[in-house]
Design a protein around this motif. Structure first.
Motif, PDB file in Angstrom:
ATOM      1  N   ARG A 111      40.497  40.585 -32.081  1.00  0.00           N
ATOM      2  CA  ARG A 111      38.764  40.690 -31.338  1.00  0.00           C
ATOM      3  C   ARG A 111      37.997  41.411 -32.039  1.00  0.00           C
ATOM      4  O   ARG A 111      37.204  42.053 -31.095  1.00  0.00           O
ATOM      5  CB  ARG A 111      39.187  40.194 -30.113  1.00  0.00           C
ATOM      6  N   LEU A 112      37.684  41.760 -33.260  1.00  0.00           N
ATOM      7  CA  LEU A 112      36.882  43.233 -33.311  1.00  0.00           C
ATOM      8  C   LEU A 112      35.635  43.227 -34.111  1.00  0.00           C
ATOM      9  O   LEU A 112      34.587  43.915 -35.167  1.00  0.00           O
ATOM     10  CB  LEU A 112      37.705  44.754 -33.602  1.00  0.00           C
ATOM     11  N   SER A 113      36.174  41.423 -34.337  1.00  0.00           N
ATOM     12  CA  SER A 113      35.360  41.160 -35.857  1.00  0.00           C
ATOM     13  C   SER A 113      33.361  41.226 -35.343  1.00  0.00           C
ATOM     14  O   SER A 113      32.747  42.071 -36.008  1.00  0.00           O
ATOM     15  CB  SER A 113      34.618  39.288 -36.160  1.00  0.00           C
ATOM     16  N   ASP A 114      33.074  42.259 -34.063  1.00  0.00           N
ATOM     17  CA  ASP A 114      31.646  41.981 -33.754  1.00  0.00           C
ATOM     18  C   ASP A 114      31.280  43.793 -33.692  1.00  0.00           C
ATOM     19  O   ASP A 114      30.453  44.323 -33.611  1.00  0.00           O
ATOM     20  CB  ASP A 114      31.179  41.355 -31.547  1.00  0.00           C
ATOM     21  N   ARG A 115      32.444  44.506 -34.151  1.00  0.00           N
ATOM     22  CA  ARG A 115      32.420  45.468 -34.348  1.00  0.00           C
ATOM     23  C   ARG A 115      33.012  46.033 -35.390  1.00  0.00           C
ATOM     24  O   ARG A 115      33.614  47.345 -36.187  1.00  0.00           O
ATOM     25  CB  ARG A 115      33.409  46.455 -33.428  1.00  0.00           C
ATOM     26  N   ARG A 116      32.892  45.246 -35.937  1.00  0.00           N
ATOM     27  CA  ARG A 116      32.828  45.754 -37.916  1.00  0.00           C
ATOM     28  C   ARG A 116      32.066  47.196 -38.787  1.00  0.00           C
ATOM     29  O   ARG A 116      32.696  47.335 -39.297  1.00  0.00           O
ATOM     30  CB  ARG A 116      32.805  44.571 -39.476  1.00  0.00           C
ATOM     31  N   SER A 117      30.806  46.736 -38.611  1.00  0.00           N
ATOM     32  CA  SER A 117      30.259  48.104 -38.034  1.00  0.00           C
ATOM     33  C   SER A 117      30.431  49.432 -37.783  1.00  0.00           C
ATOM     34  O   SER A 117      29.081  50.138 -37.979  1.00  0.00           O
ATOM     35  CB  SER A 117      28.840  47.675 -38.889  1.00  0.00           C
ATOM     36  N   SER A 118      30.842  49.665 -37.010  1.00  0.00           N
ATOM     37  CA  SER A 118      31.041  50.564 -36.026  1.00  0.00           C
ATOM     38  C   SER A 118      31.832  51.246 -36.359  1.00  0.00           C
ATOM     39  O   SER A 118      32.839  51.378 -36.922  1.00  0.00           O
ATOM     40  CB  SER A 118      31.437  49.775 -34.761  1.00  0.00           C
ATOM     41  N   ARG A 119      31.217  52.959 -36.323  1.00  0.00           N
ATOM     42  CA  ARG A 119      32.150  53.509 -36.442  1.00  0.00           C
ATOM     43  C   ARG A 119      33.579  54.044 -35.730  1.00  0.00           C
ATOM     44  O   ARG A 119      33.161  53.355 -34.837  1.00  0.00           O
ATOM     45  CB  ARG A 119      31.472  55.228 -37.045  1.00  0.00           C
ATOM     46  N   ILE A 120      34.296  54.150 -35.799  1.00  0.00           N
ATOM     47  CA  ILE A 120      36.084  54.573 -35.817  1.00  0.00           C
ATOM     48  C   ILE A 120      35.270  55.178 -34.710  1.00  0.00           C
ATOM     49  O   ILE A 120      36.164  54.997 -32.972  1.00  0.00           O
ATOM     50  CB  ILE A 120      36.966  54.835 -36.287  1.00  0.00           C
ATOM     51  N   ARG A 121      34.734  56.104 -34.570  1.00  0.00           N
ATOM     52  CA  ARG A 121      34.611  57.505 -33.199  1.00  0.00           C
ATOM     53  C   ARG A 121      33.821  57.078 -32.525  1.00  0.00           C
ATOM     54  O   ARG A 121      33.573  57.417 -31.670  1.00  0.00           O
ATOM     55  CB  ARG A 121      34.050  58.664 -34.022  1.00  0.00           C
ATOM     56  N   LEU A 123      34.268  53.838 -30.831  1.00  0.00           N
ATOM     57  CA  LEU A 123      35.141  52.365 -30.185  1.00  0.00           C
ATOM     58  C   LEU A 123      35.923  53.671 -29.098  1.00  0.00           C
ATOM     59  O   LEU A 123      36.296  54.835 -28.534  1.00  0.00           O
ATOM     60  CB  LEU A 123      36.316  52.005 -31.085  1.00  0.00           C
ATOM     61  N   SER A 124      36.283  52.493 -28.008  1.00  0.00           N
ATOM     62  CA  SER A 124      36.833  53.804 -27.015  1.00  0.00           C
ATOM     63  C   SER A 124      38.416  53.503 -27.791  1.00  0.00           C
ATOM     64  O   SER A 124      38.788  52.302 -28.208  1.00  0.00           O
ATOM     65  CB  SER A 124      36.752  52.068 -26.455  1.00  0.00           C
ATOM     66  N   GLY A 125      38.758  53.362 -26.294  1.00  0.00           N
ATOM     67  CA  GLY A 125      40.442  53.742 -26.298  1.00  0.00           C
ATOM     68  C   GLY A 125      41.616  52.273 -27.020  1.00  0.00           C
ATOM     69  O   GLY A 125      42.351  52.562 -27.751  1.00  0.00           O
ATOM     70  N   GLY A 126      41.196  51.690 -26.069  1.00  0.00           N
ATOM     71  CA  GLY A 126      41.916  50.176 -26.156  1.00  0.00           C
ATOM     72  C   GLY A 126      41.514  50.054 -27.877  1.00  0.00           C
ATOM     73  O   GLY A 126      42.457  48.472 -28.358  1.00  0.00           O
ATOM     74  N   MET A 127      39.771  50.003 -28.370  1.00  0.00           N
ATOM     75  CA  MET A 127      39.023  49.398 -29.413  1.00  0.00           C
ATOM     76  C   MET A 127      39.868  49.632 -30.795  1.00  0.00           C
ATOM     77  O   MET A 127      40.217  49.341 -31.717  1.00  0.00           O
ATOM     78  CB  MET A 127      37.898  48.934 -29.307  1.00  0.00           C
ATOM     79  N   ARG A 128      40.192  51.405 -30.321  1.00  0.00           N
ATOM     80  CA  ARG A 128      40.871  52.159 -31.320  1.00  0.00           C
ATOM     81  C   ARG A 128      41.909  51.725 -31.463  1.00  0.00           C
ATOM     82  O   ARG A 128      43.132  51.812 -32.617  1.00  0.00           O
ATOM     83  CB  ARG A 128      41.315  53.733 -31.469  1.00  0.00           C
ATOM     84  N   ARG A 129      43.514  51.530 -30.746  1.00  0.00           N
ATOM     85  CA  ARG A 129      44.711  50.653 -30.857  1.00  0.00           C
ATOM     86  C   ARG A 129      44.591  49.593 -31.650  1.00  0.00           C
ATOM     87  O   ARG A 129      45.079  48.691 -32.176  1.00  0.00           O
ATOM     88  CB  ARG A 129      44.718  50.534 -29.794  1.00  0.00           C
ATOM     89  N   ARG A 130      43.294  48.289 -31.122  1.00  0.00           N
ATOM     90  CA  ARG A 130      43.720  47.584 -31.552  1.00  0.00           C
ATOM     91  C   ARG A 130      43.058  47.243 -33.128  1.00  0.00           C
ATOM     92  O   ARG A 130      43.700  46.740 -33.850  1.00  0.00           O
ATOM     93  CB  ARG A 130      42.389  46.380 -30.806  1.00  0.00           C
ATOM     94  N   LEU A 131      41.941  48.373 -33.235  1.00  0.00           N
ATOM     95  CA  LEU A 131      42.081  47.774 -34.977  1.00  0.00           C
ATOM     96  C   LEU A 131      43.378  48.712 -35.647  1.00  0.00           C
ATOM     97  O   LEU A 131      43.845  48.800 -36.817  1.00  0.00           O
ATOM     98  CB  LEU A 131      40.981  49.887 -35.216  1.00  0.00           C
ATOM     99  N   GLY A 132      44.521  49.915 -34.989  1.00  0.00           N
ATOM    100  CA  GLY A 132      45.365  50.285 -35.161  1.00  0.00           C
ATOM    101  C   GLY A 132      46.284  49.290 -35.437  1.00  0.00           C
ATOM    102  O   GLY A 132      47.048  49.021 -36.401  1.00  0.00           O
TER     103      GLY A 132
END
Length: 234
Positions: A111-121, A123-132
């Protein structure tokens, strides 16, 4: 994943096993105190270490080996989510013609399709874990290893991440090492409890709760059951 009489001995100071298990699709939570052998089992499952005796085999009809999310993943802050996953797909030898589709699918799964162009820095902690987790999925592995994936997240982030992990486990083997009882209740199709290198429980959550001892530490039957199997008393 099949563990057949698997045993790992570390200079006679610690022994894991022998263990014989077949881990199938779904989410299996690996629980145990520090030093119980969870990290050793992860290393053996990942092929980083070899067993002293017995074997560990990944037996599936599909998938490309394994994906691994360590407890403290190192993610490149300046990169976008999409750039990072394309790089990981390249590292994992996903064919060029499939990389775009693989990255899109991995982003959608977490559920990160809408953040594809966001820089990882950003992202929130939860989003970074989801990216992981997306990093562990992008090459479509048959086995996914997640080491303490919800540690350090707030309650809302933990709930969201557990939902993501549950969806991922619908069509692949997911092994989650955790200390958090709420993760076990919210995630596990199966629970394996390790203590002093041995499997002391292998079953579902209701079966584990039935083992609760009244004088064990904890506020719920699940906490008391796990504490009892670890030898902790109130």
């Amino acid at each position: 994943m099949v563990l057949a009489d698997m045993c790992k001995v570390y200079r006679r100071a610690f022994t894991l096993g022998p263990i014989s298990l077949t881990v199938v699709e779904g989410v299996t939570c690996l629980v145990g105190p520090n030093g119980a052998g969870k990290s050793t089992l992860f290393r053996l499952a990942a092929g980083v270490d070899r067993p002293t005796s017995g074997s560990v085999r990944l037996e599936t009809d599909g998938g490309q080996g394994l994906g691994y999310l360590p407890q403290e993943p190192q993610l490149p802050g300046p990169a976008t989510c999409e750039e990072f996953l394309h790089y990981v797909a390249w590292l994992q030898r996903v064919p060029r013609q499939r990389r775009f589709e693989a990255v899109e699918l991995a982003l959608d799964q977490v559920r990160l399709s809408d953040r594809r162009s966001s820089r990882i820095r950003e992202l929130s902690g939860g989003m970074r874990r989801r990216l992981g987790i997306a990093h562990a999925l992008v090459h479509d592995p048959a086995l996914v290893l997640l080491d303490e994936p919800t540690v350090g997240l707030d309650p809302r982030q933990r709930i969201g991440l557990r939902q993501t992990i549950g969806q991922v486990g619908r069509n692949r083997i997911v092994l989650v090492a955790t200390h958090l009882v709420e993760d076990v209740r919210g995630l596990a199709d199966r629970v394996i409890v390790l203590n002093e290198g041995a499997v002391v429980y292998d079953g579902d959550v209701p079966g584990l709760e039935r083992l609760a001892e009244p004088d064990a530490a904890g506020d719920t039957d699940l906490e008391r059951a796990i504490a009892g199997l670890m030898g902790d008393s109130a």
